[in-house]
Design an enzyme around this catalytic site. Structure first.
Site, PDB file in Angstrom:
ATOM      1  N   PHE A 126       8.083  -1.977 -15.007  1.00  0.00           N
ATOM      2  CA  PHE A 126       7.306  -3.023 -14.328  1.00  0.00           C
ATOM      3  C   PHE A 126       6.747  -3.963 -15.408  1.00  0.00           C
ATOM      4  O   PHE A 126       6.287  -3.495 -16.454  1.00  0.00           O
ATOM      5  CB  PHE A 126       6.169  -2.394 -13.511  1.00  0.00           C
ATOM      6  N   ASP A 198       3.294   6.050 -15.900  1.00  0.00           N
ATOM      7  CA  ASP A 198       2.733   5.182 -14.872  1.00  0.00           C
ATOM      8  C   ASP A 198       3.195   5.758 -13.527  1.00  0.00           C
ATOM      9  O   ASP A 198       4.391   5.753 -13.211  1.00  0.00           O
ATOM     10  CB  ASP A 198       3.232   3.738 -15.056  1.00  0.00           C
ATOM     11  N   TYR A 223      -4.307   1.082  -4.902  1.00  0.00           N
ATOM     12  CA  TYR A 223      -4.128   0.331  -3.645  1.00  0.00           C
ATOM     13  C   TYR A 223      -2.810   0.574  -2.943  1.00  0.00           C
ATOM     14  O   TYR A 223      -2.631   0.151  -1.815  1.00  0.00           O
ATOM     15  CB  TYR A 223      -4.307  -1.175  -3.902  1.00  0.00           C
ATOM     16  N   LYS A 224      -1.853   1.228  -3.611  1.00  0.00           N
ATOM     17  CA  LYS A 224      -0.553   1.442  -2.944  1.00  0.00           C
ATOM     18  C   LYS A 224      -0.663   2.660  -2.014  1.00  0.00           C
ATOM     19  O   LYS A 224      -1.418   2.649  -1.061  1.00  0.00           O
ATOM     20  CB  LYS A 224       0.547   1.624  -3.982  1.00  0.00           C
ATOM     21  N   ARG A 372      12.895  -3.044   0.463  1.00  0.00           N
ATOM     22  CA  ARG A 372      12.259  -1.740   0.220  1.00  0.00           C
ATOM     23  C   ARG A 372      11.479  -1.317   1.461  1.00  0.00           C
ATOM     24  O   ARG A 372      10.689  -2.100   1.993  1.00  0.00           O
ATOM     25  CB  ARG A 372      11.292  -1.823  -0.968  1.00  0.00           C
TER      26      ARG A 372
HETATM   27  C1  PLP Z   1       4.489   0.352 -11.701  1.00  0.00           C
HETATM   28  C2  PLP Z   1       3.347  -0.615 -11.661  1.00  0.00           C
HETATM   29  N1  PLP Z   1       2.456  -0.619 -12.663  1.00  0.00           N
HETATM   30  C3  PLP Z   1       1.423  -1.502 -12.655  1.00  0.00           C
HETATM   31  C4  PLP Z   1       1.262  -2.416 -11.633  1.00  0.00           C
HETATM   32  C5  PLP Z   1       0.184  -3.480 -11.649  1.00  0.00           C
HETATM   33  O1  PLP Z   1      -1.023  -3.041 -11.879  1.00  0.00           O
HETATM   34  P1  PLP Z   1      -2.387  -3.850 -11.644  1.00  0.00           P
HETATM   35  O2  PLP Z   1      -2.064  -5.151 -11.001  1.00  0.00           O
HETATM   36  O3  PLP Z   1      -3.169  -2.958 -10.729  1.00  0.00           O
HETATM   37  O4  PLP Z   1      -2.993  -3.992 -12.961  1.00  0.00           O
HETATM   38  C6  PLP Z   1       2.152  -2.427 -10.574  1.00  0.00           C
HETATM   39  C7  PLP Z   1       1.950  -3.382  -9.466  1.00  0.00           C
HETATM   40  O5  PLP Z   1       2.620  -3.433  -8.488  1.00  0.00           O
HETATM   41  C8  PLP Z   1       3.227  -1.508 -10.592  1.00  0.00           C
HETATM   42  O6  PLP Z   1       4.126  -1.525  -9.602  1.00  0.00           O
END
Ligand code: PLP
Length: 411
Positions: A126, A198, A223-224, A372
């Site tokens: 990501f 992560d 939040y997911k 998805r």
């Molecule tokens: C795998 C992954 N890591 C990190 C994040 C982003 O993190 P944040 O915006 O909460 O800092 C996302 C956002 O969708 C994600 O999918």
């Protein structure tokens, strides 16, 4: 052949049936398959946040710190989540956002052995994960370097003697491919490399076993699938063997050994709590806590059963009902390699995703041609999956997705 009756039979045996009722039903009648973006809202989240605003902010103000558990909340929430991610009760903390926690924990892990300056990560991780590593390397002014692997089989060769940290997403946000966490941790340990995972696309969907598989560090968003609401705090995990080895990357007053002593110099709190930085988002923490109070009552094995069952039904239905209209499942078919969502391709995916919205199915589109369906085991049923696939079939069979109004694809 899977039919609606079969889905209903599975729902009747669902050990998380009662948990679904603890989430609010949205005003529109939709099947919500986007738990990989923003999960469902706990039914009491709004009233709890309102109470904090009125009794905490309007009435108590500063006294709220003493009257309520604002200071302890980041830590209490960590205790409530721990069993879902296979962590010890005192080893998880909610604070900041995912990006900040990734930076804090990557920096913390990296500094533990400066003779091993290289961070190994995935080229297609990501974006924020990759940027955080690049940013850290820049900040370290040449003392740290990033090595990227393109494909899983390159991992072995990448873990040479100069590698300090292996930094991976447990589940790929596009393909939903999941690493074998146990095998990777074992390989890393054998090479003297620390692991940072992560878990954003895993926690609250598939079983995660941080301690059991020997992970060193982990971070994930709230939040997911964890259903903490938009802008929810993220979580971080540090294995006890590393908790007191160094200062946190951000030495903030809330991570001080004696927060309200206002000492002139820093001394870290013991354990994972040293990674608290400054004042937490009290309102966001309350919404997250509403979800955590649900997670406290969820058994990890029930979550595992439900996610697997929903995924298998979904994949079978996609092939059975929509295969002839050009749908191809792109996420792994072997469940042990699958993450939180199921992805499938279709030549008109962007427009199909838009047309699905009009048909009451919320999903997400990723370029060039993937849709998805996020599977949130606490919030959806097998019947929901049946309804979603039936509506997808309708959109494809009638070719309504070709209508010009679906050409503009939203994010
Ligand atoms: C795998 C992954 N890591 C990190 C994040 C982003 O993190 P944040 O915006 O909460 O800092 C996302 C956002 O969708 C994600 O999918």
């Amino acid at each position: 052949m899977i039919d609606l009756a079969h889905c209903r039979t599975l729902d009747a045996r669902d050990p998380l049936r009662a948990v679904r009722d603890r989430f609010a039903r949205p005003a529109e009648d939709t099947v919500y398959l986007d738990g990989n973006s923003i999960g469902a809202m706990p039914a009491d989240a709004a009233s709890r946040v309102e109470r904090v605003m009125l009794e905490g902010w309007r009435d108590a103000r500063r006294r709220g710190w003493n009257r309520f558990d604002w200071l302890e909340k980041p830590w209490r929430m960590g205790e409530g989540l721990a069993h879902i991610v296979g962590a010890g009760k005192g080893d998880v903390l909610f604070c900041d956002n995912t990006t900040i926690n990734l930076y804090k924990i990557l920096g913390y892990a990296w500094q533990l052995d400066r003779t091993r300056p290289v961070i190994v990560t995935e080229a297609h991780n990501f974006p924020t994960d990759t940027y955080v590593a690049e940013g850290l390397a820049r900040f370290a002014g040449g003392a740290a370097a990033v090595r990227r692997i393109d494909r899983p089989h390159e991992l072995d060769a990448a873990l040479s003697g100069d590698v300090g940290v292996l930094y991976l997403s447990y589940v790929d946000y596009r393909t939903s491919r999941r690493w074998n966490m146990a095998a990777v941790n074992e390989l890393a340990r054998a090479r003297g490399v620390l692991t940072l995972w992560d878990c954003s696309h895993a926690a609250g969907a598939i079983p995660v076993d941080l301690e059991g598989t020997g992970a060193d560090f982990a971070v994930g968003c709230g939040y997911k699938y964890l259903c903490g609401g938009p802008g929810a705090p993220a979580w971080l995990y540090v294995h006890p063997r590393h908790q007191d080895r160094a200062w946190p990357v951000i030495a903030g007053w809330m991570g001080h050994a004696d927060v309200f002593a206002f000492a002139p110099t820093y001394e870290p709190l013991r354990g994972v709590r040293r990674h608290q930085t400054g004042t937490p988002g009290i309102l966001a923490n309350e919404a997250m806590s509403a979800a955590i109070d649900i997670w406290r009552d969820v058994r990890r094995e029930d979550l595992a059963w439900k996610h697997r069952s929903l995924s298998e039904v979904l994949i079978a239905l996609l092939e059975q009902e929509c295969g002839k209209f050009g749908v191809r499942v792109t996420s792994p078919l072997d469940y042990d390699e699958q993450g939180g969502h199921v992805g499938f391709s279709h030549p008109g995916a962007g427009s199909v995703c838009e047309a699905l919205l009009e048909h009451g199915v919320v999903s997400s589109f990723r370029k060039p041609d993937v849709i998805r369906f996020g599977i949130s085991p606490v919030a959806i049923s097998h019947e929901d999956v049946w309804v979603a696939v039936s509506r997808l079939r309708q959109v494809l069979e009638t070719e309504i997705w070709r209508e010009p109004r679906f050409a503009k694809v939203s994010v």
